[in-house]
Design an enzyme around this catalytic site. Structure first.
Site, short mmCIF file in Angstrom:
data_model
loop_
_atom_site.label_atom_id
_atom_site.label_comp_id
_atom_site.label_asym_id
_atom_site.label_seq_id
_atom_site.Cartn_x
_atom_site.Cartn_y
_atom_site.Cartn_z
N SER A 81 0.70 -1.26 0.07
CA SER A 81 -0.01 0.05 0.11
C SER A 81 0.82 1.29 -0.10
CB SER A 81 -0.87 0.08 1.06
OG SER A 81 -1.95 -0.79 0.96
N LYS A 84 0.48 3.50 -2.96
CA LYS A 84 -0.83 4.27 -3.12
C LYS A 84 -0.49 5.88 -3.20
CE LYS A 84 -3.80 0.81 -1.26
NZ LYS A 84 -4.42 0.38 0.01
N TYR A 206 -2.90 -2.36 -10.53
CA TYR A 206 -3.11 -2.14 -9.12
C TYR A 206 -2.04 -3.12 -8.42
CZ TYR A 206 -4.39 -2.29 -3.95
OH TYR A 206 -4.41 -2.43 -2.82
N TYR A 258 -5.04 4.21 7.85
CA TYR A 258 -6.24 3.58 7.97
C TYR A 258 -6.96 3.90 9.18
CZ TYR A 258 -3.98 1.04 4.24
OH TYR A 258 -3.02 0.74 3.17
N VAL A 276 1.21 -3.71 3.92
CA VAL A 276 0.97 -4.89 4.92
C VAL A 276 2.39 -5.89 4.37
CG1 VAL A 276 -1.45 -5.31 4.66
CG2 VAL A 276 -0.09 -6.09 2.67
O1 DON Z 1 -4.54 -4.60 -1.72
C1 DON Z 1 -4.12 -5.57 -1.18
O2 DON Z 1 -4.76 -6.09 -0.48
C2 DON Z 1 -2.49 -5.37 -1.00
N1 DON Z 1 -2.02 -5.56 -2.39
C3 DON Z 1 -2.10 -4.03 -0.33
C4 DON Z 1 -2.53 -3.68 1.00
C5 DON Z 1 -1.73 -2.98 1.90
O3 DON Z 1 -0.67 -3.03 1.81
C6 DON Z 1 -2.65 -2.45 3.10
N2 DON Z 1 -1.76 -1.56 3.85
N3 DON Z 1 -1.56 -1.96 5.14
#
Ligand code: DON
Length: 336
Positions: A81, A84, A206, A258, A276
């Site tokens: 993320s 983003k 994405y 978040y 993540v």
């Molecule tokens: O969309 C997803 O699930 C992941 N590729 C990215 C999510 C993410 O890193 C959320 N962050 N804390």
């Protein structure tokens, strides 16, 4: 401009005394938290579950291009993320603010990153930091063929990091295979006219963005590029159009972590973004980029040691945006 990297030594642009202080703070934080073992590595993308939970790296990069590191600063992990904010920047560079905001809002959602809630009034995703908003942004920056948009993204991020970055294809395959919740979000966005019908291409853009490999130093340099009005500190290359960076940082400040974003703004007080994979980076405008990596996450999906280390770093160096010792770009000079 210099290209010095510290781990114990002192620098030329930052005074030797200040360089030594910064290094001492980073080393101390590393030692203090290196044995913290709370949290859990993300496994919902199976490939992420292979991360070594012991890894812990810290990096601070100044707008002069000086770099301070501790621990596993050179371990690579996928940006997840943390892509983003950069994608949002590129969307505004391509389409302008007004058109971009037709597809995504700038309101904190107070929800988890993968929430399927949308703004009831407009049908838009709440902001570009949650998955729904990031998918809308990916739709805006994708190109034909889709590989061209991915390459443009990786090129820009490489310019900001100051070295060639690449996609981890195993993670990309793993994300693609398991990303049904994101697929559901994308079809909801298609249904409400937020994205076009090239849903597969948008999701590929994405997932690929999220699967780009970085290390702590890359993230700190990318953040330092933001802090340095969009110019890469070492190469001097203009990477980001500065007129949009204030919007990106504002959204990072209010939405970057978040449903922990309010606490983060209160305690750390920096525009930042987590992912993540276990990374967190923050921008100290006109001064530094900071990045921490540690793959074990808390319940909100933020790195446990990443949050602890960032709080401590902000406290020790007075980095909070509203800390009275942080007086913008004069902070460093004030200590000289
Ligand atoms: O969309 C997803 O699930 C992941 N590729 C990215 C999510 C993410 O890193 C959320 N962050 N804390």
């Amino acid at each position: 401009m210099t290209n010095s990297q510290h781990s114990g030594s002192v620098s030329s642009d930052v005074s030797p005394w200040l360089g030594a202080q910064i290094q001492k703070v980073i080393d101390g934080i590393y030692r203090k938290y290196k044995d913290v073992d709370d949290g859990a590595v993300a496994t919902y993308i199976p490939e992420l579950g292979k991360a070594d939970p012991k890894k812990f790296g810290i990096c601070l990069a100044t707008v002069e291009g000086e770099v301070f590191t501790a621990g596993d600063w050179d371990t690579e992990f996928t940006i997840q993320s943390m892509c983003k904010p950069f994608a949002f920047q590129l969307a505004m560079q391509r389409h302008g603010t007004e058109e971009t905001l037709r597809h995504v809002g700038v309101e904190p959602s107070g929800e988890a990153f993968n929430s399927i809630e949308f703004d009831q009034k407009t049908g838009r995703p709440f902001n570009p930091m949650v998955n729904a908003g990031a998918i809308a942004v990916s739709s805006l920056i994708k190109q034909k063929p889709v590989q061209a948009g991915i390459e443009e993204f990786v090129d820009k991020m490489s310019d900001a990091a100051g070295r060639r970055l690449r996609i981890d294809h195993a993670v990309l395959a793993s994300e693609t295979a398991t990303g049904n919740r994101n697929r559901a979000i994308a079809y909801m966005l298609l249904n409400s006219g937020i994205i076009d019908d090239e849903v597969h291409e948008t999701l590929h853009q994405y997932f690929a963005q999220c699967s780009m490999l970085v290390n702590c130093k890359d993230l700190a340099m990318m953040a330092a590029t933001m802090a340095n009005i969009g110019n890469q500190p070492l190469t001097g290359k203009p990477v980001f159009d500065f007129q949009y960076l204030k919007y990106v940082m504002a959204v990072m400040f209010s939405c970057g972590l978040y449903d922990y974003a309010g606490n983060w703004a209160f305690e750390v007080g920096l525009p930042a973004k987590s992912g993540v994979s276990g990374g967190i980076f923050g921008v100290v405008n006109r001064q530094f980029g900071i990045a921490v990596y540690s793959p074990k996450l808390d319940a909100q999906g933020n790195s446990v040691r990443g949050i602890l280390a960032s709080k401590e770093l902000a406290n020790h160096l007075g980095l909070h945006a509203f800390d009275f010792s942080n007086v913008g770009s004069t902070f460093v000079q004030a200590l000289l």
